[in-house]
Design a protein around this motif. Structure first.
Motif, PDB file in Angstrom:
ATOM      1  N   PRO A  32       0.785  -1.241   0.000  1.00 31.44           N
ATOM      2  CA  PRO A  32       0.000   0.000   0.000  1.00 31.44           C
ATOM      3  C   PRO A  32       0.820   1.296   0.000  1.00 31.44           C
ATOM      4  CG  PRO A  32      -0.969  -1.572   1.503  1.00 31.44           C
ATOM      5  CD  PRO A  32       0.320  -2.172   1.029  1.00 31.44           C
ATOM      6  N   ALA A  33       1.815   1.397   0.868  1.00 27.32           N
ATOM      7  CA  ALA A  33       2.606   2.632   0.918  1.00 27.32           C
ATOM      8  C   ALA A  33       3.379   2.824  -0.384  1.00 27.32           C
ATOM      9  CB  ALA A  33       3.560   2.605   2.103  1.00 27.32           C
ATOM     10  N   ALA A  34       3.908   1.750  -0.928  1.00 25.02           N
ATOM     11  CA  ALA A  34       4.647   1.844  -2.190  1.00 25.02           C
ATOM     12  C   ALA A  34       3.702   2.197  -3.335  1.00 25.02           C
ATOM     13  CB  ALA A  34       5.372   0.539  -2.473  1.00 25.02           C
ATOM     14  N   ALA A  38       4.109   5.196  -5.927  1.00 26.36           N
ATOM     15  CA  ALA A  38       4.137   4.861  -7.351  1.00 26.36           C
ATOM     16  C   ALA A  38       3.073   5.646  -8.115  1.00 26.36           C
ATOM     17  CB  ALA A  38       3.942   3.357  -7.540  1.00 26.36           C
ATOM     18  N   ALA A  39       1.907   5.839  -7.509  1.00 30.12           N
ATOM     19  CA  ALA A  39       0.857   6.614  -8.177  1.00 30.12           C
ATOM     20  C   ALA A  39       1.334   8.046  -8.440  1.00 30.12           C
ATOM     21  CB  ALA A  39      -0.420   6.622  -7.335  1.00 30.12           C
ATOM     22  N   ALA A  40       2.028   8.615  -7.491  1.00 29.76           N
ATOM     23  CA  ALA A  40       2.577   9.956  -7.701  1.00 29.76           C
ATOM     24  C   ALA A  40       3.561   9.944  -8.866  1.00 29.76           C
ATOM     25  CB  ALA A  40       3.249  10.457  -6.422  1.00 29.76           C
ATOM     26  N   GLU A  41       4.397   8.909  -8.938  1.00 34.62           N
ATOM     27  CA  GLU A  41       5.346   8.794 -10.046  1.00 34.62           C
ATOM     28  C   GLU A  41       4.628   8.642 -11.378  1.00 34.62           C
ATOM     29  OE1 GLU A  41       8.795   6.199  -9.763  1.00 34.62           O
ATOM     30  OE2 GLU A  41       8.475   6.129  -7.589  1.00 34.62           O
ATOM     31  N   ALA A  69       5.528   0.241 -11.544  1.00 34.14           N
ATOM     32  CA  ALA A  69       5.447  -0.871 -10.589  1.00 34.14           C
ATOM     33  C   ALA A  69       6.602  -1.856 -10.807  1.00 34.14           C
ATOM     34  CB  ALA A  69       4.104  -1.591 -10.722  1.00 34.14           C
ATOM     35  N   ALA A  70       6.912  -2.142 -12.058  1.00 29.28           N
ATOM     36  CA  ALA A  70       8.028  -3.056 -12.346  1.00 29.28           C
ATOM     37  C   ALA A  70       9.340  -2.474 -11.817  1.00 29.28           C
ATOM     38  CB  ALA A  70       8.125  -3.320 -13.844  1.00 29.28           C
ATOM     39  N   ASN A  71       9.545  -1.186 -11.993  1.00 32.07           N
ATOM     40  CA  ASN A  71      10.754  -0.537 -11.456  1.00 32.07           C
ATOM     41  C   ASN A  71      10.783  -0.616  -9.941  1.00 32.07           C
ATOM     42  OD1 ASN A  71      11.703   0.131 -13.986  1.00 32.07           O
ATOM     43  ND2 ASN A  71      10.866   2.197 -13.938  1.00 32.07           N
ATOM     44  N   ALA A  72       9.646  -0.409  -9.301  1.00 29.77           N
ATOM     45  CA  ALA A  72       9.579  -0.466  -7.838  1.00 29.77           C
ATOM     46  C   ALA A  72       9.881  -1.877  -7.339  1.00 29.77           C
ATOM     47  CB  ALA A  72       8.210  -0.004  -7.346  1.00 29.77           C
ATOM     48  N   VAL A  73       9.369  -2.878  -8.022  1.00 30.49           N
ATOM     49  CA  VAL A  73       9.631  -4.270  -7.629  1.00 30.49           C
ATOM     50  C   VAL A  73      11.112  -4.603  -7.802  1.00 30.49           C
ATOM     51  CG1 VAL A  73       9.206  -6.685  -8.286  1.00 30.49           C
ATOM     52  CG2 VAL A  73       7.288  -5.101  -8.009  1.00 30.49           C
ATOM     53  N   ARG A  74      11.700  -4.170  -8.925  1.00 25.14           N
ATOM     54  CA  ARG A  74      13.137  -4.412  -9.127  1.00 25.14           C
ATOM     55  C   ARG A  74      13.959  -3.716  -8.046  1.00 25.14           C
ATOM     56  NH1 ARG A  74      11.677  -4.150 -14.557  1.00 25.14           N
ATOM     57  NH2 ARG A  74      12.111  -1.924 -14.693  1.00 25.14           N
ATOM     58  N   ALA A  75      13.613  -2.481  -7.715  1.00 29.66           N
ATOM     59  CA  ALA A  75      14.348  -1.747  -6.673  1.00 29.66           C
ATOM     60  C   ALA A  75      14.207  -2.443  -5.321  1.00 29.66           C
ATOM     61  CB  ALA A  75      13.857  -0.309  -6.591  1.00 29.66           C
ATOM     62  N   ARG A  76      13.001  -2.893  -5.015  1.00 34.38           N
ATOM     63  CA  ARG A  76      12.777  -3.601  -3.753  1.00 34.38           C
ATOM     64  C   ARG A  76      13.583  -4.896  -3.709  1.00 34.38           C
ATOM     65  NH1 ARG A  76       6.993  -5.286  -3.328  1.00 34.38           N
ATOM     66  NH2 ARG A  76       7.792  -6.975  -4.583  1.00 34.38           N
ATOM     67  N   ASP A  77      13.601  -5.628  -4.827  1.00 39.74           N
ATOM     68  CA  ASP A  77      14.373  -6.871  -4.888  1.00 39.74           C
ATOM     69  C   ASP A  77      15.862  -6.605  -4.723  1.00 39.74           C
ATOM     70  OD1 ASP A  77      12.016  -8.247  -5.225  1.00 39.74           O
ATOM     71  OD2 ASP A  77      12.295  -8.578  -7.385  1.00 39.74           O
ATOM     72  N   ARG A  78      16.371  -5.552  -5.362  1.00 42.70           N
ATOM     73  CA  ARG A  78      17.788  -5.202  -5.203  1.00 42.70           C
ATOM     74  C   ARG A  78      18.090  -4.860  -3.747  1.00 42.70           C
ATOM     75  NH1 ARG A  78      17.039  -2.353 -10.070  1.00 42.70           N
ATOM     76  NH2 ARG A  78      16.753  -0.431  -8.893  1.00 42.70           N
ATOM     77  N   ALA A  79      17.204  -4.106  -3.118  1.00 41.14           N
ATOM     78  CA  ALA A  79      17.410  -3.730  -1.716  1.00 41.14           C
ATOM     79  C   ALA A  79      17.422  -4.967  -0.821  1.00 41.14           C
ATOM     80  CB  ALA A  79      16.338  -2.744  -1.263  1.00 41.14           C
ATOM     81  N   HIS A  80      16.529  -5.913  -1.087  1.00 41.15           N
ATOM     82  CA  HIS A  80      16.500  -7.148  -0.288  1.00 41.15           C
ATOM     83  C   HIS A  80      17.766  -7.964  -0.493  1.00 41.15           C
ATOM     84  CE1 HIS A  80      12.558  -6.661   1.363  1.00 41.15           C
ATOM     85  NE2 HIS A  80      11.951  -6.682   0.196  1.00 41.15           N
TER      86      HIS A  80
END
Length: 181
Positions: A32-34, A38-41, A69-80
């Motif tokens: 939800p927070a992401a 993402a909606a703002a982006e 959303a795909a960029n956010a998921v990739r960034a989250r995966d890299r961070a993990h």
């Protein structure tokens, strides 16, 4: 589409009408927070690329949202992955980087930490990152003259902090050239 997207009023009307559907689209793909970020982006990208709109607004916005959303998921995966690697290194007792070890041994890290953040950044850009004054000034967003003043001030603060630390050290912990006979 009935009206140019160049008109801020028209864009605002599209935003008001499509924000919730775009947010729901993103919430199915992101936490939800992401999703809200993402909606703002999505709408920022839509405004920047408003001349590329072909066809309906919502499918176009969904296409942008899918990429965001795909960029956010990739960034989250890299961070993990980075977090996992750092945790594994820490658990394995990995040695700190050579530079950090030198600073720790010299006690300089603690001295540097006591300096104001801007002075730390100035010193690190020049001494640590190896940038010249012109490039470091560009990084700091100031002119070369202003950067030189900041660098001079930072060096004086660092010298004073080191001197204060040395004054607190017992005589046998001082470097050889600083010992009294």
């Amino acid at each position: 589409m009935s009206g140019p997207m160049d008109d801020p009023g028209r864009f605002e009307e599209v935003y008001r009408r499509t924000y919730l559907p775009v947010l729901r689209f993103l919430r199915r793909r992101l936490p939800p927070a992401a999703a809200e970020d993402a909606a703002a982006e999505v709408f920022l990208a839509a405004w920047r690329n408003r001349h590329e709109l072909r066809g309906g607004e919502l499918p176009w916005l969904y296409g942008i949202a899918r990429r965001v959303a795909a960029n956010a998921v990739r960034a989250r995966d890299r961070a993990h992955r980075l977090d996992d690697r750092i945790r594994a290194d820490h658990e394995a007792g990995a040695e700190p980087a050579a530079e950090e070890e030198v600073l720790r041994r010299l006690g300089a890290w603690g001295v540097l930490d006591r300096l104001p953040e801007r002075e730390q950044e100035v010193l690190l850009l020049v001494a640590w990152d190896g940038l010249g004054v012109r490039d470091a000034a560009r990084v700091m967003g100031c002119g070369v003259g202003a950067f030189k003043v900041r660098l001079h001030r930072a060096r004086r603060l660092l010298e004073a902090a080191v001197a204060a630390d040395e004054a607190r050290l017992p005589d046998d912990r001082l470097p050889v050239e600083g010992r009294t006979r």
